[in-house]
Design an enzyme around this catalytic site. Structure first.
Site, PDB file in Angstrom:
ATOM      1  NE  ARG A  99      -3.543  -0.193   2.732  1.00  8.79           N
ATOM      2  CZ  ARG A  99      -4.841  -0.293   2.452  1.00  8.79           C
ATOM      3  NH1 ARG A  99      -5.324  -1.432   1.997  1.00  8.79           N
ATOM      4  NH2 ARG A  99      -5.642   0.731   2.612  1.00  8.79           N
ATOM      5  CB  CYS A 110     -13.674  10.775   8.420  1.00 13.43           C
ATOM      6  SG  CYS A 110     -14.113  10.739   6.666  1.00 13.43           S
ATOM      7  CB  CYS A 338      -1.655 -10.520  13.269  1.00 15.69           C
ATOM      8  SG  CYS A 338      -2.359  -8.994  13.929  1.00 15.69           S
ATOM      9  NE  ARG A 343      -3.293  -6.440   5.144  1.00 12.45           N
ATOM     10  CZ  ARG A 343      -3.605  -7.722   5.230  1.00 12.45           C
ATOM     11  NH1 ARG A 343      -3.777  -8.427   4.140  1.00 12.45           N
ATOM     12  NH2 ARG A 343      -3.740  -8.301   6.411  1.00 12.45           N
ATOM     13  NE  ARG A 345      -1.444  -0.315   6.041  1.00 10.91           N
ATOM     14  CZ  ARG A 345      -1.734  -1.569   6.340  1.00 10.91           C
ATOM     15  NH1 ARG A 345      -0.769  -2.388   6.737  1.00 10.91           N
ATOM     16  NH2 ARG A 345      -2.961  -2.025   6.245  1.00 10.91           N
ATOM     17  CG  ASP A 616     -20.574  22.679  20.728  1.00 10.20           C
ATOM     18  OD1 ASP A 616     -19.609  23.180  21.324  1.00 10.20           O
ATOM     19  OD2 ASP A 616     -20.454  22.009  19.683  1.00 10.20           O
TER      20      ASP A 616
END
Length: 646
Positions: A99, A110, A338, A343, A345, A616
């Site tokens: 990745r 988000c 796991c 993978r 990164r 708020d």
């Protein structure tokens, strides 16, 4: 091309080349192993629709062709050299999936991913250049990486993303190029990306309610995401993966709505357990486990079928018989994967991460810019992979030592915030949206599953309220006469015989239909009131946010009030009305459930939190805001009889 042969000549040629190489006695181990690995991947390549590329010859049955292909693949496996030692860790896990983050920037905020103010960005000079990304990708693919996914931030805001995909597509041995995107820019860029060689798409979408989408991501863009999903379907991607992070009290009530989308669309809706990251204020109570989600969906579709999965898959896949798509669960927290992780990164600034949850990183960028050779880079990569832990232990100690989260609670009705003139309902919006996108029978089922909400803002024209509408009329705020027996207790029920706090035992009480209504008033003052009325607050639509907050509060009351029982609510409704004579917002919250205990605390909590949220939202404009008249209006059901405030 021979009729009936593969639509991609490379697949048939690869078998001939393998036979020629093996028959010629060409035994240079390293080049041959790489060639065989590439040939093996080539023979298994698929088109973007997911259909196998290799087809049976005329007169040959599909089964016979499949057996022949399996024999050839087995032959190549047996004669190929072992997987790259540089990409194999000390536990024998072979890493074939990389990745690559193209940017730290994102055009959304988000709530579970990033703080509202964003994150400090790395200076551009410290980020990987396009050439550095391609150099590292080329090195990893030579060693056995056959799948690359482009991530971010939001990868599609990088200006040269199409060119990067086109360059990656030229790498021999790379079988899949995917992208994970929030979908905002997808519809515009996808035709170019597909032409460049993009073969897989994951789109993040956590809600099917437009107003809730804006609340979660702190930005607009729901319809752009939907347009992107449509465009992916239109261009033949199958499946189109939709990633949904499930958060208790926020969107766990939409599980069935998401699953229903797979009936008429080639989607793989992937429900992801809420995971901790810096800045997302994670706690275990927000997590909805895979088993809890699965139970909820199985109650609606008992015939749900488990699908087979690859060894290194992160998803547990299921399909509802007769549905076009499927659903999956990413169980990072409750059932980690796991042991089969394959993978790696690379971050946007060039650090290699061997585990998503690990803190250990090594800078490939620095070594690359210092002039490191390919072999030196491989030694650095191999050392990092070799240090990879068996699992992210600290995370699971934190999770598994925590008390279990409360069971999921029932879904709530669509929004009922009031307006001067009714707008289109949510379900109608969805149907119109997908009709406009020309997806055949796409979300006409949204009408069935998503109900008929009423997005309305009611200002001061009370006379316009229809007698049959659910808008709050003056009469609905008038005091009601008491009815039924008014049974009360002279003793506190939440205190035991020794005066200590205790939860009431409701185990022997009969289940009855319980309904409660509570109210609150927020006096805003003329300035804040006008901004709310015109929807001009910088923070956004105060009424919609307050309405959502009230609904969420009702659903988590037992987590806020210590001695409250958890109640599986069957209905929550929060209504807001603007009162120009007092420059105030009137709030009414109603809750319904069937069970052994009442829901007045849920209704009161809902009204109170909606009022606090309005404060708020408006406090930057004025601190002279008064919350008042938080009270129970009525309750029905239960041994103590009904109550209606006089």
């Amino acid at each position: 091309m021979t009729p009936g042969a593969s639509s991609r000549p490379v697949c048939s040629r690869s078998r001939l080349w393998a036979a020629a190489l093996l028959g010629s006695g060409f035994m240079a181990a390293q080049p041959l192993s790489r060639m065989l690995r590439w040939l093996l991947r080539s023979s298994a390549r698929s088109c973007s629709s997911g259909a196998p590329v290799t087809q049976p010859r005329p007169g040959e049955s599909a089964r016979a062709a499949s057996e022949e292909l399996s024999r050839r693949r087995q032959f190549l496996r047996e004669h190929a050299a072992p997987f790259s030692a540089f990409l194999t860790d000390s536990f024998g896990r072979q890493h074939s999936y990389l990745r690559i983050s193209l940017t730290e920037k994102c055009n959304l905020r988000c709530q579970y991913c990033m703080p509202e103010e964003g994150v400090p960005l790395t200076p551009k000079a410290n980020l990987l250049t396009t050439e550095e990304i391609l150099t590292l990708a080329r090195l990893f693919v030579k060693e056995g990486i056959d799948k690359i996914r482009l991530t971010g931030g939001e990868p599609l805001i990088r200006p040269d993303v199409v060119d990067i995909v086109a360059q990656l597509q030229r790498l021999e041995g790379l079988r899949t190029i995917g992208v994970t995107t929030n979908g905002i820019n997808l519809a515009r860029l996808l035709p170019q990306l597909r032409k460049a060689g993009l073969s897989a798409i994951n789109i993040s979408l956590d809600t099917l309610v437009p107003a809730k989408f804006e609340f979660i991501v702190r930005r607009k863009g729901f319809h752009k995401v939907m347009e992107g999903i449509h465009k992916a379907i239109e261009l033949g991607y199958n499946p189109v993966k939709v990633n949904c992070v499930v958060m208790r009290g926020l969107n766990e009530d939409e599980l069935l709505d998401f699953a229903a989308l797979t009936e008429g669309l080639p989607l793989d809706v992937r429900f992801i357990e809420y995971m901790p990251f810096d800045g997302n204020k994670w706690n275990f109570k927000k997590m909805v486990s895979y088993k809890e989600m699965l139970d909820t969906i199985r109650q609606q579709w008992p015939e749900l079928e488990k699908l087979p999965e690859e060894e290194s898959s992160t998803a547990k896949a299921f399909k509802i018989p007769g549905f076009q798509g499927q659903i999956s669960f990413i169980t990072s927290m409750s059932e980690h994967f796991c042991g089969t992780c394959n993978r790696l990164r690379i971050t946007a600034d060039g650090n290699l991460k061997v585990c998503l949850f690990g803190n250990s990183e090594v800078s490939l960028r620095d070594h690359l810019r210092a002039g490191a050779s390919e072999q030196e880079l491989l030694r650095i990569i191999g050392a990092a992979v070799g240090r990879k832990k068996r699992q992210h232990a600290e995370l699971f100690l934190m999770f598994h030592d925590s008390p279990p989260a409360n069971p999921s609670i029932a879904s709530w009705d669509p929004l009922h915030v009031q307006d001067l003139r009714p707008r289109m309902s949510f379900s109608s919006q969805m149907v119109t949206l997908w009709k406009g996108c020309r997806v055949p029978q796409a979300l006409l089922l949204a009408q069935q599953w998503l109900g008929s909400g009423c997005f309305q803002r009611h200002y001061t024209s009370r006379a316009d309220s229809d007698a049959n509408s659910k808008c709050l009329s003056p009469g609905s705020w008038a005091p009601a006469a008491p009815s039924g027996p008014q049974l009360t207790s002279e003793q506190l029920t939440h205190v035991d015989s020794e005066g200590r706090a205790a939860m009431v035992d409701v185990g022997r009480k009969p289940d009855t239909e319980r309904v409660a209504v509570a109210s609150a008033v927020v006096c805003l003052g003329p300035v804040a009131f006008k901004l709310v009325q015109q929807n001009q607050l910088k923070k956004g639509d105060a009424l919609v946010v307050a309405q959502l907050a009230g609904i969420q509060a009702a659903k988590v009351t037992s987590q806020l009030i210590p001695l409250c029982h958890h109640v599986a609510l069957s209905h929550v409704q929060v209504q807001l009305e603007l009162d120009s004579t007092r420059h105030a917002v009137r709030i009414q919250a109603s809750c319904r459930a069937r069970g052994p205990t009442g829901v007045e605390m849920e209704a009161l909590t809902s009204a109170a939190v909606a009022a606090l949220t309005l404060y708020d939202m408006c406090k930057a404009v004025s601190r002279d805001i008064v919350l008042e008249e938080i009270k129970l209006i009525s309750k029905t059901g239960g041994q103590r009889g009904d109550f209606h405030r006089a």
